[in-house]
Scaffold this motif. Structure first.
Motif: not given
Ligand code: 6PG
Length: 253
Positions: A3-7, A227-232
């Motif tokens: 998943n991609r998350t934006i903070k 397989e991992g995550e992406l956080i902005w």
């Protein structure tokens, strides 16, 4: 990509506090016994964050459990103002109680081709392998205004898909030799974190998150952990041009 998350953070202090809290949780969940591995970003963006952590949060983390690597390095002596190792040492390493054997620097004085090979071997030895490729727990990345990440530049974007763990590159305007991890390693990470702050990055952030087809020419657009995550992790300045639906989906802190 899971998943991609934006903070979006209102200031650097909030971003740093949130990052350390997040890191603490991830380290406590790590039972691998191989050490929690982080590839640090260079450049100017993370300077204030590293410094804030060193000054205010240094005892929040058990640095004995953390292994610090570099996502890229300039081919200069480690006491040169241009060196990412010097920047990280001055802002963080010299102020925290981390065993020296937990720090894996890129040797900017080595012959670039040789250092790319040497550091590739270091990563292959020190990191667990996933699908035969070294796997970081976290890779921190800044983004250049031209969409480069680490030291993979738009005019050498093919290096992102190199089969090598590390490559050497040349900065397109300064001609400076660089060593960089490649997309093979970046997208094999359990978590990739973009840390992008400042109004001067608002255009590239908005273009990349809009998903415009032309962004495929930006190395940053190729970052998507398999397989991992992406956080902005953005600040209000770098996020200011995001369209409303992306902003509404973001976590504001
Ligand atoms: C480097 C970095 C590089 C950096 C971007 C953003 O060695 O310079 O690894 O990829 O993250 O160029 O740089 P700023 O944070 O200085 O804008």
């Amino acid at each position: 990509m899971k998943n991609r998350t934006i903070k979006i953070f209102s200031d650097i202090e909030k971003l740093a506090n949130h990052s350390v809290g997040f890191l603490k949780k991830r380290i406590n969940e790590d039972f691998s016994n191989s050490g929690f591995s982080i590839a640090l970003s260079g450049g100017s963006t993370p300077k204030k964050i590293y410094k804030y952590i060193a000054d205010n949060l240094y005892d929040e983390l058990d640095w004995r459990k953390i292994k610090l690597f570099f996502g890229d390095e300039r081919c200069v002596p480690s006491n040169d103002e241009q060196s990412n190792y010097k920047m990280v040492s001055d802002t963080l390493l010299n102020s925290i109680n981390i065993p020296r054997e937990n720090i894996f620097k890129i040797d900017g004085e080595n012959r670039p081709e040789d250092e790319a090979k040497r550091y590739s071997a270091v990563l292959a030895k020190e990191l667990p392998l996933n699908n035969g490729i070294p796997q970081f727990d976290i890779v921190l990345l800044g983004i250049g205004e031209d969409g480069h990440i680490a030291s993979i530049f738009p005019d050498q974007i093919e290096k992102f898909n190199s089969k090598n763990i590390c490559e050497f590159a040349v900065h397109p305007s300064t001609g400076q030799n660089r060593i960089t991890i490649t997309g093979e390693v970046i997208n094999n990470a359990k978590l990739v974190v973009f840390i992008v702050t400042g109004e001067n990055k608002s255009h590239i952030v908005s273009e990349l998150l809009s998903g415009n087809p032309f962004t495929k020419y930006y190395p940053a657009s190729l970052v998507g952990p398999n397989e991992g995550e992406l956080i902005w992790m953005l600040d209000t300045h770098s996020a200011q041009l995001l369209d409303s639906e992306i902003k509404q989906a973001a976590t504001i802190l």
